[in-house]
Design a protein around this motif. Sequence first.
Motif, PDB file in Angstrom:
ATOM      1  N   SER A 116       3.713  20.617  17.707  1.00 17.01           N
ATOM      2  CA  SER A 116       3.390  19.189  17.765  1.00 17.01           C
ATOM      3  C   SER A 116       4.271  18.364  16.823  1.00 17.01           C
ATOM      4  N   ASP A 117       5.392  18.950  16.396  1.00 18.69           N
ATOM      5  CA  ASP A 117       6.360  18.260  15.523  1.00 18.69           C
ATOM      6  C   ASP A 117       5.777  17.889  14.168  1.00 18.69           C
ATOM      7  N   ALA A 118       4.831  18.700  13.691  1.00 18.20           N
ATOM      8  CA  ALA A 118       4.338  18.561  12.324  1.00 18.20           C
ATOM      9  C   ALA A 118       5.108  19.512  11.426  1.00 18.20           C
ATOM     10  N   LEU A 119       5.236  19.143  10.157  1.00 14.80           N
ATOM     11  CA  LEU A 119       5.845  20.018   9.159  1.00 14.80           C
ATOM     12  C   LEU A 119       4.732  20.622   8.318  1.00 14.80           C
ATOM     13  N   VAL A 120       4.738  21.941   8.194  1.00 13.02           N
ATOM     14  CA  VAL A 120       3.638  22.646   7.534  1.00 13.02           C
ATOM     15  C   VAL A 120       4.196  23.698   6.580  1.00 13.02           C
ATOM     16  N   GLY A 121       3.297  24.347   5.857  1.00 10.37           N
ATOM     17  CA  GLY A 121       3.696  25.431   4.976  1.00 10.37           C
ATOM     18  C   GLY A 121       3.733  25.026   3.513  1.00 10.37           C
ATOM     19  N   PRO A 122       4.117  25.960   2.636  1.00  7.94           N
ATOM     20  CA  PRO A 122       4.054  25.714   1.187  1.00  7.94           C
ATOM     21  C   PRO A 122       4.944  24.581   0.705  1.00  7.94           C
ATOM     22  N   VAL A 123       6.073  24.356   1.370  1.00  4.28           N
ATOM     23  CA  VAL A 123       6.950  23.253   0.963  1.00  4.28           C
ATOM     24  C   VAL A 123       6.236  21.913   1.152  1.00  4.28           C
ATOM     25  N   ALA A 124       5.592  21.758   2.307  1.00  3.22           N
ATOM     26  CA  ALA A 124       4.861  20.521   2.590  1.00  3.22           C
ATOM     27  C   ALA A 124       3.690  20.341   1.630  1.00  3.22           C
ATOM     28  N   VAL A 125       2.940  21.413   1.402  1.00  6.70           N
ATOM     29  CA  VAL A 125       1.779  21.332   0.513  1.00  6.70           C
ATOM     30  C   VAL A 125       2.213  20.977  -0.907  1.00  6.70           C
ATOM     31  N   ALA A 126       3.296  21.591  -1.377  1.00  4.69           N
ATOM     32  CA  ALA A 126       3.784  21.308  -2.734  1.00  4.69           C
ATOM     33  C   ALA A 126       4.233  19.861  -2.872  1.00  4.69           C
TER      34      ALA A 126
ATOM     35  N   ASP B 289       0.829  -1.203   0.000  1.00  6.69           N
ATOM     36  CA  ASP B 289       0.000   0.000   0.000  1.00  6.69           C
ATOM     37  C   ASP B 289       0.864   1.254   0.000  1.00  6.69           C
ATOM     38  N   ALA B 290       0.319   2.321  -0.561  1.00  8.47           N
ATOM     39  CA  ALA B 290       0.896   3.663  -0.451  1.00  8.47           C
ATOM     40  C   ALA B 290      -0.037   4.477   0.432  1.00  8.47           C
ATOM     41  N   ILE B 291       0.424   4.831   1.608  1.00  7.37           N
ATOM     42  CA  ILE B 291      -0.432   5.480   2.597  1.00  7.37           C
ATOM     43  C   ILE B 291       0.206   6.775   3.089  1.00  7.37           C
ATOM     44  N   ALA B 292      -0.620   7.598   3.724  1.00 10.89           N
ATOM     45  CA  ALA B 292      -0.133   8.799   4.394  1.00 10.89           C
ATOM     46  C   ALA B 292      -0.556   8.754   5.843  1.00 10.89           C
ATOM     47  N   LEU B 293       0.313   9.240   6.716  1.00  7.32           N
ATOM     48  CA  LEU B 293       0.010   9.397   8.136  1.00  7.32           C
ATOM     49  C   LEU B 293       0.210  10.862   8.487  1.00  7.32           C
ATOM     50  N   SER B 294      -0.843  11.500   8.961  1.00  5.26           N
ATOM     51  CA  SER B 294      -0.713  12.887   9.386  1.00  5.26           C
ATOM     52  C   SER B 294       0.039  12.948  10.707  1.00  5.26           C
ATOM     53  N   ALA B 295       0.338  14.154  11.147  1.00  3.64           N
ATOM     54  CA  ALA B 295       1.026  14.330  12.423  1.00  3.64           C
ATOM     55  C   ALA B 295       0.080  14.035  13.579  1.00  3.64           C
ATOM     56  N   GLY B 296       0.646  13.571  14.702  1.00  3.66           N
ATOM     57  CA  GLY B 296      -0.154  13.325  15.901  1.00  3.66           C
ATOM     58  C   GLY B 296       0.330  12.124  16.668  1.00  3.66           C
ATOM     59  N   THR B 297      -0.041  12.048  17.927  1.00  5.99           N
ATOM     60  CA  THR B 297       0.396  10.932  18.760  1.00  5.99           C
ATOM     61  C   THR B 297      -0.340   9.645  18.413  1.00  5.99           C
TER      62      THR B 297
END
Length: 258
Positions: A151-161, A95-103
């Motif tokens: 919360s140790d998430a990476l955000v912003g235009p770099v992540a969105v792109a 599978d190709a999956i994504a996991l968002s940030a969070g505990t």
Amino acid sequence: MLAQQRQAAILDRVRASGGVRVSELATEYGVSDMTIRRDLEALADRGLLEKVHGGATTVTPGSAHEPGFAAKSERQRTEKAAMAMRAAALVSPGDAIALSAGTTTAGLAQRLVDVPELTVVTNSIPVADIFYRAGRPDQTVVLTGGTRTPSDALVGPVAVAAIGTLHLDMLFLGVHGMSERAGYTTPNLMEAEVNRALVEAAERLVVLADHTKWGTVGISSIVPLDAADVLITDDGLDAAARDLLAEQVAELIVVTAP
């Protein structure tokens, strides 16, 4: 500065100092007193602060309050573990999956390190670290890049792109809160933008939210309740909320914490 950004900054000020004055905010942001009063009224209407003569004061911990990863890790540990176990059963080799940030998603990551030929996309530093430490050569781990949040998430235009060019089988989304009116929410405006990009990239959306998230409203909505293909929660959720959610989501899974 957009109105949403200014309102988020105002909430940060209220949280830090306990109160703000209209005149001070107007000077700081270069807008009129009337604009600030409209901002405060909008935030008060959502229950995020309390308007007083000449300004506003804090109420209960606001929807822009974002605890750190370590602090959140101590909350509802048994419920999160049960949810992670159930969510892991939805994943198949290749599978190709994504996991968002969070505990909660970090707990899921620990249960997925042995799944063969898995491709994982994440904007979470702790989630990526779990897979990197496992060191499986048959797994591909993509960390989006971006600006780091509390919360140790990476955000912003770099992540969105980085996310915008991807096509994924499934997204496992951890949330700060969920409600009938606001849907699934987060206390970080930029994290909401990244989460929406992840939702767009995935064929299926699986939301993981323990019972304490019900009725909690973060400053920014990610998607409505009915956007979830699967919602995994725990049996601490009251019957009325279960009934409402069962009508909204395609599949509601309620786990029992040990």
